[in-house]
Design a protein around this motif. Structure first.
Motif, PDB file in Angstrom:
ATOM      1  N   ALA A   2       0.823  -1.213   0.000  1.00  0.00           N
ATOM      2  CA  ALA A   2       0.000   0.000   0.000  1.00  0.00           C
ATOM      3  C   ALA A   2       0.855   1.261   0.000  1.00  0.00           C
ATOM      4  O   ALA A   2       0.566   2.222  -0.720  1.00  0.00           O
ATOM      5  N   SER A   3       1.931   1.253   0.765  1.00  0.00           N
ATOM      6  CA  SER A   3       2.758   2.463   0.882  1.00  0.00           C
ATOM      7  C   SER A   3       3.623   2.722  -0.346  1.00  0.00           C
ATOM      8  O   SER A   3       4.144   3.827  -0.511  1.00  0.00           O
ATOM      9  N   THR A   4       3.771   1.708  -1.222  1.00  0.00           N
ATOM     10  CA  THR A   4       4.549   1.900  -2.445  1.00  0.00           C
ATOM     11  C   THR A   4       3.677   1.896  -3.706  1.00  0.00           C
ATOM     12  O   THR A   4       4.194   1.922  -4.824  1.00  0.00           O
ATOM     13  N   GLY A   5       2.359   1.841  -3.527  1.00  0.00           N
ATOM     14  CA  GLY A   5       1.458   1.927  -4.670  1.00  0.00           C
ATOM     15  C   GLY A   5       1.288   0.650  -5.453  1.00  0.00           C
ATOM     16  O   GLY A   5       0.852   0.685  -6.605  1.00  0.00           O
ATOM     17  N   LEU A   6       1.600  -0.498  -4.860  1.00  0.00           N
ATOM     18  CA  LEU A   6       1.484  -1.777  -5.560  1.00  0.00           C
ATOM     19  C   LEU A   6       0.215  -2.549  -5.204  1.00  0.00           C
ATOM     20  O   LEU A   6      -0.018  -3.608  -5.766  1.00  0.00           O
ATOM     21  N   GLN A  36       2.338   7.940 -12.796  1.00  0.00           N
ATOM     22  CA  GLN A  36       3.315   8.416 -11.810  1.00  0.00           C
ATOM     23  C   GLN A  36       4.044   7.251 -11.147  1.00  0.00           C
ATOM     24  O   GLN A  36       5.264   7.308 -10.931  1.00  0.00           O
ATOM     25  N   LEU A  37       3.311   6.178 -10.828  1.00  0.00           N
ATOM     26  CA  LEU A  37       3.918   5.022 -10.180  1.00  0.00           C
ATOM     27  C   LEU A  37       4.884   4.292 -11.114  1.00  0.00           C
ATOM     28  O   LEU A  37       5.904   3.773 -10.671  1.00  0.00           O
ATOM     29  N   ARG A  38       4.554   4.247 -12.411  1.00  0.00           N
ATOM     30  CA  ARG A  38       5.455   3.581 -13.357  1.00  0.00           C
ATOM     31  C   ARG A  38       6.817   4.264 -13.416  1.00  0.00           C
ATOM     32  O   ARG A  38       7.842   3.612 -13.647  1.00  0.00           O
ATOM     33  N   LYS A  39       6.839   5.579 -13.224  1.00  0.00           N
ATOM     34  CA  LYS A  39       8.112   6.303 -13.227  1.00  0.00           C
ATOM     35  C   LYS A  39       8.942   5.996 -11.991  1.00  0.00           C
ATOM     36  O   LYS A  39      10.166   6.127 -12.006  1.00  0.00           O
ATOM     37  N   VAL A  40       8.264   5.574 -10.913  1.00  0.00           N
ATOM     38  CA  VAL A  40       8.933   5.336  -9.631  1.00  0.00           C
ATOM     39  C   VAL A  40       9.365   3.884  -9.491  1.00  0.00           C
ATOM     40  O   VAL A  40      10.495   3.589  -9.087  1.00  0.00           O
ATOM     41  N   HIS A  41       8.462   2.959  -9.837  1.00  0.00           N
ATOM     42  CA  HIS A  41       8.756   1.529  -9.667  1.00  0.00           C
ATOM     43  C   HIS A  41       9.858   1.103 -10.618  1.00  0.00           C
ATOM     44  O   HIS A  41       9.798   1.339 -11.819  1.00  0.00           O
ATOM     45  N   GLY A  42      10.849   0.449 -10.062  1.00  0.00           N
ATOM     46  CA  GLY A  42      11.977  -0.003 -10.863  1.00  0.00           C
ATOM     47  C   GLY A  42      13.102   0.996 -10.916  1.00  0.00           C
ATOM     48  O   GLY A  42      14.273   0.631 -10.803  1.00  0.00           O
ATOM     49  N   SER A  43      12.784   2.278 -11.059  1.00  0.00           N
ATOM     50  CA  SER A  43      13.838   3.280 -11.144  1.00  0.00           C
ATOM     51  C   SER A  43      14.241   3.793  -9.769  1.00  0.00           C
ATOM     52  O   SER A  43      15.437   3.897  -9.454  1.00  0.00           O
ATOM     53  N   ARG A  44      13.259   4.110  -8.916  1.00  0.00           N
ATOM     54  CA  ARG A  44      13.557   4.655  -7.588  1.00  0.00           C
ATOM     55  C   ARG A  44      13.236   3.667  -6.471  1.00  0.00           C
ATOM     56  O   ARG A  44      13.745   3.802  -5.357  1.00  0.00           O
ATOM     57  N   ILE A  45      12.362   2.699  -6.743  1.00  0.00           N
ATOM     58  CA  ILE A  45      12.036   1.656  -5.766  1.00  0.00           C
ATOM     59  C   ILE A  45      12.224   0.301  -6.440  1.00  0.00           C
ATOM     60  O   ILE A  45      11.629   0.022  -7.483  1.00  0.00           O
ATOM     61  N   SER A  66      -8.668  -0.117  -0.483  1.00  0.00           N
ATOM     62  CA  SER A  66      -8.358   1.313  -0.463  1.00  0.00           C
ATOM     63  C   SER A  66      -7.310   1.585   0.598  1.00  0.00           C
ATOM     64  O   SER A  66      -7.201   0.848   1.588  1.00  0.00           O
ATOM     65  N   ALA A  67      -6.517   2.624   0.384  1.00  0.00           N
ATOM     66  CA  ALA A  67      -5.481   3.026   1.328  1.00  0.00           C
ATOM     67  C   ALA A  67      -5.587   4.516   1.593  1.00  0.00           C
ATOM     68  O   ALA A  67      -5.776   5.311   0.663  1.00  0.00           O
ATOM     69  N   GLU A  83       9.189  14.323  -1.689  1.00  0.00           N
ATOM     70  CA  GLU A  83       8.525  15.049  -2.768  1.00  0.00           C
ATOM     71  C   GLU A  83       7.392  14.292  -3.437  1.00  0.00           C
ATOM     72  O   GLU A  83       6.473  14.892  -3.982  1.00  0.00           O
ATOM     73  N   ARG A  84       7.445  12.975  -3.447  1.00  0.00           N
ATOM     74  CA  ARG A  84       6.466  12.210  -4.207  1.00  0.00           C
ATOM     75  C   ARG A  84       5.507  11.486  -3.272  1.00  0.00           C
ATOM     76  O   ARG A  84       5.896  10.598  -2.526  1.00  0.00           O
ATOM     77  N   GLU A  85       4.241  11.875  -3.281  1.00  0.00           N
ATOM     78  CA  GLU A  85       3.211  11.195  -2.502  1.00  0.00           C
ATOM     79  C   GLU A  85       2.742   9.966  -3.284  1.00  0.00           C
ATOM     80  O   GLU A  85       2.260  10.085  -4.421  1.00  0.00           O
ATOM     81  N   LEU A  86       2.913   8.792  -2.669  1.00  0.00           N
ATOM     82  CA  LEU A  86       2.587   7.548  -3.357  1.00  0.00           C
ATOM     83  C   LEU A  86       1.150   7.099  -3.124  1.00  0.00           C
ATOM     84  O   LEU A  86       0.592   6.371  -3.944  1.00  0.00           O
ATOM     85  N   ILE A  87       0.557   7.500  -1.997  1.00  0.00           N
ATOM     86  CA  ILE A  87      -0.845   7.159  -1.750  1.00  0.00           C
ATOM     87  C   ILE A  87      -1.708   7.998  -2.682  1.00  0.00           C
ATOM     88  O   ILE A  87      -1.687   9.228  -2.620  1.00  0.00           O
ATOM     89  N   GLY A  88      -2.460   7.349  -3.545  1.00  0.00           N
ATOM     90  CA  GLY A  88      -3.306   8.064  -4.486  1.00  0.00           C
ATOM     91  C   GLY A  88      -2.614   8.491  -5.761  1.00  0.00           C
ATOM     92  O   GLY A  88      -3.220   9.163  -6.607  1.00  0.00           O
ATOM     93  N   ALA A  89      -1.338   8.110  -5.945  1.00  0.00           N
ATOM     94  CA  ALA A  89      -0.632   8.460  -7.178  1.00  0.00           C
ATOM     95  C   ALA A  89      -1.258   7.738  -8.368  1.00  0.00           C
ATOM     96  O   ALA A  89      -1.805   6.641  -8.242  1.00  0.00           O
ATOM     97  N   THR A  90      -1.163   8.348  -9.546  1.00  0.00           N
ATOM     98  CA  THR A  90      -1.721   7.745 -10.749  1.00  0.00           C
ATOM     99  C   THR A  90      -0.818   6.607 -11.235  1.00  0.00           C
ATOM    100  O   THR A  90       0.374   6.564 -10.903  1.00  0.00           O
ATOM    101  N   PRO A  91      -1.356   5.679 -12.035  1.00  0.00           N
ATOM    102  CA  PRO A  91      -0.513   4.611 -12.594  1.00  0.00           C
ATOM    103  C   PRO A  91       0.698   5.140 -13.352  1.00  0.00           C
ATOM    104  O   PRO A  91       1.782   4.555 -13.273  1.00  0.00           O
TER     105      PRO A  91
END
Length: 542
Positions: free
Chosen positions: A54-58, A85-94, A65-66, A75-83
């Motif tokens: 939930a905290s990483t948007g997966l 936005q999450l694609r840019k984060v997953h793999g690259s930053r997490i 719901s979370a 800087e980046r709020e992951l709860i409620g982030a759009t798909p």
């Protein structure tokens, strides 16, 4: 490590997760700093994985719901982030490393393709550059013959090698945060130690923050700087790792600490008198032909192994993955054909039987497998599953009433309520399902019960209870066990004698007390050294 807003990689506040009307996780807050490891520990169902998903948007469970906040690097709020936005984060930053690499890796893609896929998705180089990066990563995670492994498929690698590939994929883009969700649970203790040290070394070099999820405080003590203990979706205790081990405040934390298998426990007392030999295996030899990219080759899975098991005793068979432990069990039960050797069960050579004769002798050799959920029919009631061997072998009475009475007796033996007979496997916990598997194994009153990693998939607290049950049943019924495991601490609690296997050969075979007091072989000493010690060590580096 002192926390500062500048160094905070992930800050989770007031996290709440619901699925339908049910609250799964509530009021969870923690943060992880650059270069720090935070351990999330608790039993199955405590909310560990759900908290991180939930905290990483997966999280993608139906009707879930979370709420709350989960901020990545300020800087980046992951709860409620759009798909997007999450694609840019997953793999690259997490980066993510999950428990079972065989389900996380694509069986149809080569290792090279699965590593370069993430690099290409985040624009990290040309095909030539991403291939070079994939090779560097396989070298960094210590995979043997990395150039050849680039062209391998997941099924051609061992469990430990597949987990190293998962770590390589997770670290491909040098993420700020690494999520390790039970990454060593399915591995033997030596591979577990290697994976722990690998993550630790890579963390030191890259400065990544790590969230390590585990049900085992012994493992958490080796990796974490700070620990959050969860139970039923709530935080029980949060403290530095040294305080958790030396001064646990909550009773539940003490229960988890007490449930850890540790070297030094007393071995079972030997039954009085000279017990007869029930199982006598001599010169067992098993070979497999396997196909490889360069042709077929022969695997010598079991090489000239001999042992005996006496009535009322337990022989522990221990070794790393690929050592031949389970192959011995498969040969004894007729699942594989041996090249040579004999296996005499109370006067009957198991390897000289016809197919019809094998069916009759199977009632004398029962087996309990590692995963109780996959060994029970999900569409069959528990009572029917336990009664099935009675029906197949025409035992326990011809009518359903007689068999029902026997099922109730067996449920009593494994300390389960009789009304569990009408339940289905998914309605039971992992420990309860394994008790059902033990009851089914006892149904035919076998001469020998083979326990093949029967507790390794369980939480440590549940494992301790199942081990207590097995010892109790052995004392009451005079049961004979062949106890196969990769963890010497568990083997010590269960075994009268121990057979240590390495690469198909018997390295050491001795009485358990003598072996643990004075191991003779370097390999046995290595297995013992790989067991997490009673005291934490990771926190000392902060």
């Amino acid at each position: 490590m002192s926390a500062s807003l500048r160094d905070t990689v992930l800050d989770v506040r007031d996290l709440k997760v619901t699925i339908g009307r049910r609250t799964i996780v509530e009021d969870i807050s923690f943060s992880v700093q650059k270069g720090q490891t935070v351990g999330l520990v608790g039993e199955s169902g405590s909310g560990k994985s759900m908290t991180v998903l939930a905290s990483t948007g997966l999280m993608d469970a139906p009707a879930s719901s979370a709420t709350g906040s989960s901020v990545l690097t300020g800087e980046r709020e992951l709860i409620g982030a759009t798909p997007a936005q999450l694609r840019k984060v997953h793999g690259s930053r997490i980066g993510f490393v999950f428990q079972d690499p065989s389900t996380s890796l694509n069986p149809l893609l080569t290792i090279q393709r699965q590593i370069t896929e993430s690099l290409e998705a985040h624009g990290r180089g040309t095909p030539k550059e991403t291939r070079r990066r994939a090779l560097e990563l396989l070298e960094a995670v210590g995979l043997p013959d990395p150039e050849d492994r680039l062209h391998s498929f997941p099924h051609q690698l061992s469990g430990g090698q597949r987990q190293r590939v998962m770590i390589a994929i997770a670290l491909a883009c040098e993420p700020e945060l690494l999520i390790a969700d039970e990454p060593t649970t399915a591995l033997d203790v030596t591979t577990e130690r290697q994976i722990i040290e690998l993550v630790w070394d890579l963390q030191e070099r890259l400065g990544s923050a790590v969230i390590w999820i585990s049900h085992d405080l012994g493992v958490i003590g080796q990796v974490a700087d700070d620990v959050t203990v969860l139970r039923h979706g709530n935080i029980v205790e949060q403290a530095p790792v040294q305080d958790i081990f030396a001064r646990p405040r909550e009773a539940y934390t003490r229960e988890l600490l007490d449930a850890r298998p540790l070297i030094g426990a007393a071995t079972p007392s030997t039954p009085p008198g000279e017990s007869p030999v029930v199982l006598d295996v001599q010169d067992l030899d098993v070979k497999f032909q396997v196909r490889t990219p360069t042709g077929s080759r022969t695997i010598h899975a079991v090489d000239d192994v001999s042992f005996q098991v006496r009535k009322g005793h337990t022989l522990g068979i221990v070794g790393e993955s690929g050592s031949g432990k389970s192959t011995i069990a498969n040969a004894l039960t007729g699942l594989v054909e041996p090249e040579a050797g004999t296996a005499t069960l109370t006067g009957t050579d198991l390897f000289q039987l016809s197919r019809g004769e094998r069916r009759d002798v199977r009632r004398r050799l029962a087996m309990v497998f590692q995963d109780p959920f996959s060994s029970l029919n999900p569409r069959t009631e528990i009572g029917t599953s336990i009664a099935e061997p009675l029906k197949v072998h025409a035992l326990g009475g011809k009518d359903k009433g007689s068999r029902k009475g026997r099922v109730q007796e067996l449920l009593d033996l494994v300390h389960l309520p009789r009304d569990f007979a009408s339940r289905f496997p998914h309605e039971l916990s992992g420990g309860q399902r394994q008790r059902v598997s033990v009851a089914r194994a006892l149904a035919l009153e076998p001469d020998v019960i083979i326990l093949d990693e029967a507790t390794s998939a369980l939480d440590v607290s549940v494992q301790a209870k199942v081990l207590d049950l097995l010892r109790e049943l052995q004392g009451e019924l005079g049961l004979t066990y062949l106890f196969i495991a990769h963890d010497l601490a568990v083997v010590q609690q269960m075994s009268h004698d121990v057979l240590v296997m390495q690469k198909g050969r018997a390295v050491e075979h001795r009485e358990a007390g003598a072996l643990f007091a004075d191991p003779r072989e370097d390999y046995t000493k290595m297995l013992l050294a790989a067991i997490p010690p009673a005291e934490p060590r990771a926190g000392a580096r902060v």
